[in-house]
Design a protein around this motif. Sequence first.
Motif, PDB file in Angstrom:
ATOM      1  N   VAL A 125       0.826  -1.322  -0.082  1.00 61.99           N
ATOM      2  CA  VAL A 125       0.024   0.155   0.034  1.00 61.99           C
ATOM      3  C   VAL A 125       0.863   1.159  -0.026  1.00 61.99           C
ATOM      4  CG1 VAL A 125      -2.059  -1.273   1.029  1.00 61.99           C
ATOM      5  CG2 VAL A 125      -0.487  -0.070   2.543  1.00 61.99           C
ATOM      6  N   CYS A 126       2.111   1.001   0.409  1.00 56.55           N
ATOM      7  CA  CYS A 126       3.013   2.347   0.540  1.00 56.55           C
ATOM      8  C   CYS A 126       3.592   2.422  -1.199  1.00 56.55           C
ATOM      9  CB  CYS A 126       4.145   2.103   1.367  1.00 56.55           C
ATOM     10  SG  CYS A 126       5.455   3.440   1.211  1.00 56.55           S
ATOM     11  N   LEU A 127       3.951   1.272  -1.648  1.00 57.79           N
ATOM     12  CA  LEU A 127       4.852   1.359  -2.901  1.00 57.79           C
ATOM     13  C   LEU A 127       3.661   1.747  -4.182  1.00 57.79           C
ATOM     14  CD1 LEU A 127       7.564  -1.293  -2.708  1.00 57.79           C
ATOM     15  CD2 LEU A 127       7.645   0.770  -2.070  1.00 57.79           C
ATOM     16  N   VAL A 128       2.490   1.246  -3.947  1.00 57.65           N
ATOM     17  CA  VAL A 128       1.725   1.683  -5.005  1.00 57.65           C
ATOM     18  C   VAL A 128       1.333   3.204  -5.202  1.00 57.65           C
ATOM     19  CG1 VAL A 128       0.550  -0.736  -4.936  1.00 57.65           C
ATOM     20  CG2 VAL A 128      -0.371   1.237  -3.750  1.00 57.65           C
ATOM     21  N   CYS A 129       1.743   3.920  -4.286  1.00 53.42           N
ATOM     22  CA  CYS A 129       1.694   5.447  -4.400  1.00 53.42           C
ATOM     23  C   CYS A 129       2.699   5.962  -5.215  1.00 53.42           C
ATOM     24  CB  CYS A 129       1.548   6.070  -3.115  1.00 53.42           C
ATOM     25  SG  CYS A 129       0.118   5.258  -1.858  1.00 53.42           S
ATOM     26  N   TYR A 130       3.811   5.298  -5.646  1.00 53.62           N
ATOM     27  CA  TYR A 130       4.893   5.894  -6.019  1.00 53.62           C
ATOM     28  C   TYR A 130       5.271   5.175  -7.541  1.00 53.62           C
ATOM     29  CZ  TYR A 130       5.893   7.922  -1.613  1.00 53.62           C
ATOM     30  OH  TYR A 130       5.560   8.408  -0.284  1.00 53.62           O
ATOM     31  N   LEU A 178       9.036  15.990  11.047  1.00 55.96           N
ATOM     32  CA  LEU A 178       9.780  14.661  10.827  1.00 55.96           C
ATOM     33  C   LEU A 178      11.469  14.976  10.783  1.00 55.96           C
ATOM     34  CD1 LEU A 178       7.527  12.695   8.378  1.00 55.96           C
ATOM     35  CD2 LEU A 178       7.778  12.319  10.707  1.00 55.96           C
ATOM     36  N   GLY A 179      11.805  15.925   9.920  1.00 54.24           N
ATOM     37  CA  GLY A 179      13.256  16.315   9.759  1.00 54.24           C
ATOM     38  C   GLY A 179      13.910  15.321   9.397  1.00 54.24           C
ATOM     39  N   PHE A 180      15.095  14.839  10.291  1.00 56.96           N
ATOM     40  CA  PHE A 180      16.016  14.100   9.865  1.00 56.96           C
ATOM     41  C   PHE A 180      15.460  12.593   9.907  1.00 56.96           C
ATOM     42  CE2 PHE A 180      18.756  17.231  11.959  1.00 56.96           C
ATOM     43  CZ  PHE A 180      19.295  17.705  10.764  1.00 56.96           C
ATOM     44  N   LYS A 181      14.379  12.185  10.589  1.00 55.57           N
ATOM     45  CA  LYS A 181      13.746  10.974  10.597  1.00 55.57           C
ATOM     46  C   LYS A 181      12.772  10.763   9.415  1.00 55.57           C
ATOM     47  CE  LYS A 181      13.861  11.172  15.596  1.00 55.57           C
ATOM     48  NZ  LYS A 181      12.998  11.109  16.908  1.00 55.57           N
ATOM     49  N   ALA A 182      12.883  11.564   8.408  1.00 57.66           N
ATOM     50  CA  ALA A 182      11.875  11.679   7.259  1.00 57.66           C
ATOM     51  C   ALA A 182      12.124  10.224   6.360  1.00 57.66           C
ATOM     52  CB  ALA A 182      11.837  12.671   6.489  1.00 57.66           C
ATOM     53  N   SER A 183      11.220   9.264   6.367  1.00 57.46           N
ATOM     54  CA  SER A 183      11.422   8.267   5.321  1.00 57.46           C
ATOM     55  C   SER A 183       9.875   7.562   5.644  1.00 57.46           C
ATOM     56  CB  SER A 183      12.641   7.470   5.691  1.00 57.46           C
ATOM     57  OG  SER A 183      12.697   6.729   7.015  1.00 57.46           O
ATOM     58  N   ASN A 184       9.537   6.687   4.510  1.00 56.12           N
ATOM     59  CA  ASN A 184       8.392   5.712   4.520  1.00 56.12           C
ATOM     60  C   ASN A 184       8.897   4.382   5.117  1.00 56.12           C
ATOM     61  OD1 ASN A 184       6.138   6.922   3.393  1.00 56.12           O
ATOM     62  ND2 ASN A 184       7.855   7.321   1.531  1.00 56.12           N
ATOM     63  N   LEU A 230      -8.497   7.188  -0.959  1.00 56.37           N
ATOM     64  CA  LEU A 230      -9.033   7.178   0.474  1.00 56.37           C
ATOM     65  C   LEU A 230      -8.606   5.909   0.735  1.00 56.37           C
ATOM     66  CD1 LEU A 230     -10.482   8.856   2.228  1.00 56.37           C
ATOM     67  CD2 LEU A 230     -12.794   7.820   1.235  1.00 56.37           C
ATOM     68  N   VAL A 231      -8.795   4.944   0.067  1.00 56.02           N
ATOM     69  CA  VAL A 231      -8.743   3.413   0.554  1.00 56.02           C
ATOM     70  C   VAL A 231      -7.372   3.116   0.731  1.00 56.02           C
ATOM     71  CG1 VAL A 231      -8.954   0.819   0.050  1.00 56.02           C
ATOM     72  CG2 VAL A 231     -10.860   2.440  -0.481  1.00 56.02           C
ATOM     73  N   VAL A 232      -6.433   3.500  -0.197  1.00 51.58           N
ATOM     74  CA  VAL A 232      -5.138   3.216   0.031  1.00 51.58           C
ATOM     75  C   VAL A 232      -4.316   4.025   0.920  1.00 51.58           C
ATOM     76  CG1 VAL A 232      -2.782   3.456  -1.318  1.00 51.58           C
ATOM     77  CG2 VAL A 232      -4.772   2.488  -2.470  1.00 51.58           C
ATOM     78  N   TYR A 233      -4.665   5.410   1.200  1.00 46.74           N
ATOM     79  CA  TYR A 233      -3.939   5.887   2.320  1.00 46.74           C
ATOM     80  C   TYR A 233      -4.728   5.600   3.499  1.00 46.74           C
ATOM     81  CZ  TYR A 233      -0.877   8.742  -0.581  1.00 46.74           C
ATOM     82  OH  TYR A 233       0.245   9.124  -1.380  1.00 46.74           O
ATOM     83  N   GLY A 234      -5.729   4.987   3.682  1.00 40.60           N
ATOM     84  CA  GLY A 234      -6.541   4.696   4.901  1.00 40.60           C
ATOM     85  C   GLY A 234      -5.523   3.361   5.408  1.00 40.60           C
ATOM     86  N   MET A 235      -5.216   2.709   4.271  1.00 42.65           N
ATOM     87  CA  MET A 235      -4.614   1.305   4.720  1.00 42.65           C
ATOM     88  C   MET A 235      -3.279   1.777   5.219  1.00 42.65           C
ATOM     89  SD  MET A 235      -6.139  -1.302   1.772  1.00 42.65           S
ATOM     90  CE  MET A 235      -5.241  -2.723   2.624  1.00 42.65           C
ATOM     91  N   ARG A 236      -2.611   2.671   4.338  1.00 42.20           N
ATOM     92  CA  ARG A 236      -1.285   3.050   4.801  1.00 42.20           C
ATOM     93  C   ARG A 236      -1.123   3.636   6.120  1.00 42.20           C
ATOM     94  NH1 ARG A 236       2.035   6.926   0.762  1.00 42.20           N
ATOM     95  NH2 ARG A 236       3.353   6.546   2.126  1.00 42.20           N
TER      96      ARG A 236
END
Length: 266
Positions: A125-130, A178-184, A230-236
């Motif tokens: 659900v994360c990777l399908v957004c990219y 998030l700063g330096f901690k930013a990552s998926n 809406l569904v994908v980001y809800g699942m994320r």
Amino acid sequence: FLLRTTSQPLADDKYAMFGKTLLSVAGLFRGGRLFWSSASRLGLLTIIMKLFFCPLMISWAITGATAVSKFPDTLSWNILSVSFYLTQIFLLIDTSIFAFGYLVESNALKSEIRSIEPTLLGWVVCLVCYPPFNSFAFRPFECIDFRVTSAYPAQIYVAASVLMTALWGVFAWASVALGFKASNLTNRGIVAKGPYRFSRHPAYTAKLMIWFIQFLVFGQLTLGLFIAFLVVYGMRAWTEERHLARDPAYQAYQKQVRWKCLPGVF
């Protein structure tokens, strides 16, 4: 793609342990055993994650910086043009912060990756957004081809554009927090400042509100695509919370910040 400082013992270092796993593969041909540990797994998944996201974020940041640098020569000083310009700046801020986050891990910056999303669903659900996955993953939803075609007064379009720009500002604010901690897909320590003081998923909420405006006011999205987002980001959000809730600090954060999305609503 990795700049890193750490004070971890070698046995707990995910990259060192994954390197040990790779070395043990050669030993299999001499009757040895494959070395594998939870640290090896974390190292492997972290490398895969960085290999995917680093090129994306760096290329987007470079493209965004190039575009923004040209705007002063072409900018028309009206609300719509300025809103577009500010949106590009906010996106540049976001991609630059995330590019740095993927490139750099440092104990001094408190940005060590402690854990990574453990489930296939969370990764999907994360990777399908990219790219390249988002170019085809949402096509099945296009069968719901309803699109708003109503004409609104000009003031509505202006107000909607300004609101969207403000929401992109919230999106960038979340990245700054998030700063330096930013990552998926990772836990690099819990962030409870900036917009995260009010909502556990401010960036996702801002994006979904932007897409709703694009659907309802501008007719730029079909109903099917908006439902898909809406569904994908809800699942994320759900998979991220399930992952982060393994950390007692996040459990405390959930009690501190009740609202997942819109404060006072949900």
